[in-house]
Write an enzyme that holds these catalytic residues in place. Structure first.
Site, short mmCIF file in Angstrom:
data_model
loop_
_atom_site.label_atom_id
_atom_site.label_comp_id
_atom_site.label_asym_id
_atom_site.label_seq_id
_atom_site.Cartn_x
_atom_site.Cartn_y
_atom_site.Cartn_z
N ALA A 71 0.86 -1.18 0.00
CA ALA A 71 0.00 0.00 0.00
C ALA A 71 0.90 1.24 0.00
O ALA A 71 2.10 1.14 0.25
CB ALA A 71 -0.88 -0.01 1.25
N GLN A 73 1.07 3.51 2.13
CA GLN A 73 1.63 3.71 3.47
C GLN A 73 2.31 2.44 3.99
O GLN A 73 2.40 2.22 5.20
CB GLN A 73 0.53 4.19 4.43
CG GLN A 73 0.14 5.63 4.21
CD GLN A 73 1.33 6.59 4.36
OE1 GLN A 73 2.17 6.42 5.24
NE2 GLN A 73 1.41 7.59 3.50
N SER A 74 2.79 1.61 3.08
CA SER A 74 3.42 0.35 3.49
C SER A 74 4.72 0.56 4.28
O SER A 74 5.65 1.22 3.80
CB SER A 74 3.73 -0.47 2.22
OG SER A 74 4.63 -1.51 2.52
N ASN A 75 4.74 -0.02 5.47
CA ASN A 75 5.98 -0.02 6.26
C ASN A 75 7.01 -0.94 5.63
O ASN A 75 8.20 -0.67 5.65
CB ASN A 75 5.68 -0.52 7.68
CG ASN A 75 4.72 0.41 8.40
OD1 ASN A 75 5.02 1.57 8.58
ND2 ASN A 75 3.57 -0.11 8.79
N CYS A 77 7.45 -1.51 2.49
CA CYS A 77 8.12 -0.84 1.36
C CYS A 77 9.13 0.20 1.87
O CYS A 77 10.24 0.30 1.36
CB CYS A 77 7.08 -0.20 0.44
SG CYS A 77 6.15 -1.47 -0.47
#
Ligand SMILES: Cc1ncc(COP(=O)(O)O)c(C=O)c1O
Length: 329
Positions: A71, A73-75, A77
């Protein structure tokens, strides 16, 4: 031993400590915390442990470009971008939705960390990675693909190892833990903890709190966990035969959907912040912590238990949700 096949990226072991002021609010329970919000890699989180194994494999396969998805807001990534920057690999992120006008939270950090960002519209769980891999391969890059959430057996080894780390901390303190609460979303953390519990013969009960009611790509979360367990038992020499029924998952707190902040998450964030000075993230750890709060308040586990909350990080997303977090408080 396979658990040694890693590079060092994180600040490990992460602290394990008690939460005395929080425990006072839940008579009958002693509450502890495992601080994987302090693993490093651009503000910490559970993905550091997975990336230590995944990027070890990438380097061994002589890859020079990492691709992964999540997403906006992916942590996962953001931490992948940080890890790639730290060891000099090119990083491409396939993020759901279309490009926003304003970059904030994890998205802003991923950008600052030098990741090349692609937007995949409706497909938010990495369906477009096949296309991206083909495209970059054509350009002569040697690609290592990290699955959605870093959740395969290689990534999960980080959490197998984490159980060994916790065991050492408990042994050193002559301390016993009865229940472990944590956020479960793409399955790697849960599978790793389950395999680690078996390998290190720990007796605690795992209570995974489901975060996302949608399926993980095309599998249920339980099936995704089972698949990793099947791969893991072979390489770790675990005898146990895992069945779908062995995979517990508490789905009582994910009804609002992924990334939707409700009064529950806000309650959780404020409770831990104001009693212990520790920040939860609004998407994962706040939901899991609310689940633990509900279990303890309603005495769903026996009084006298020692309870561990495994903090899996995620702080940067807080800043993306600033308006919801403030207006509802
Ligand atoms: C902060 C945080 N906690 C927990 C999780 C869940 O971990 P897993 O995807 O291994 O189930 C994630 C995954 O994205 C996360 O970012």
């Amino acid at each position: 031993m396979i658990l040694e096949n890693k590079i060092n990226l994180g600040f490990l072991p992460t602290p394990f400590h008690s939460l005395p002021r929080l425990s006072e609010k839940y008579p009958g329970y002693m509450i502890y915390i495992k601080r994987d919000d302090n693993t490093g890699l651009a503000s910490g989180g559970n993905k550091t442990r997975k990336l230590e194994y995944l990027l070890h494999e990438a380097i061994n396969q002589n890859c020079n470009t990492i691709i992964t998805a999540g997403a906006q807001q992916s942590n996962h990534c953001r931490q992948t971008a940080a890890a790639c920057a730290a060891i000099g690999l090119e990083c491409h992120l396939m993020l759901g939705g279309s490009e926003p006008d304003k970059y904030d939270g994890n998205l802003l950090l991923s950008y600052l960390l030098g990741a090349k960002i692609h937007f995949s519209g409706e497909k938010r769980k990495g369906e477009d990675l096949v296309w991206l891999k083909a495209e970059l391969t054509k350009q002569g890059k040697r690609i290592y693909k990290i699955p959605y959430g870093g959740s395969n057996i290689i990534g999960a080894l980080g959490f197998v190892n984490a159980v060994g780390e916790l065991k050492q901390q408990l042994d050193d303190r002559h301390q016993k833990i009865d229940y472990v609460f944590f956020a479960s979303s793409s399955g790697g953390t849960q599978a790793g903890l389950m395999l680690g519990k078996e390998l290190f013969e720990m007796n605690f009960e795992l209570i995974p709190i489901s975060i996302d009611k949608a399926e993980t790509v095309d599998l249920s979360l339980e099936q995704a966990v089972l698949n990793i367990l099947s791969d893991g038992k072979k390489i770790l020499g675990i005898q146990r035969n895992y069945q779908l029924e062995d995979i517990s998952l508490v789905k009582d707190y994910d009804k609002a959907g992924y990334g939707i902040i409700t009064e529950n998450e806000i309650y959780a964030i404020k409770e831990l912040a104001t009693t212990e000075g520790i920040l939860l993230d609004p998407v994962y750890t706040a939901r899991a912590f609310y689940g633990m709060h509900d279990y303890l308040r309603n005495k769903k586990i026996p009084a006298g238990s020692n309870v561990l909350f495994w903090h899996t990080g995620g702080l940067p997303a807080t800043f993306h949700y600033a308006d919801q977090l403030k207006s509802k408080t």
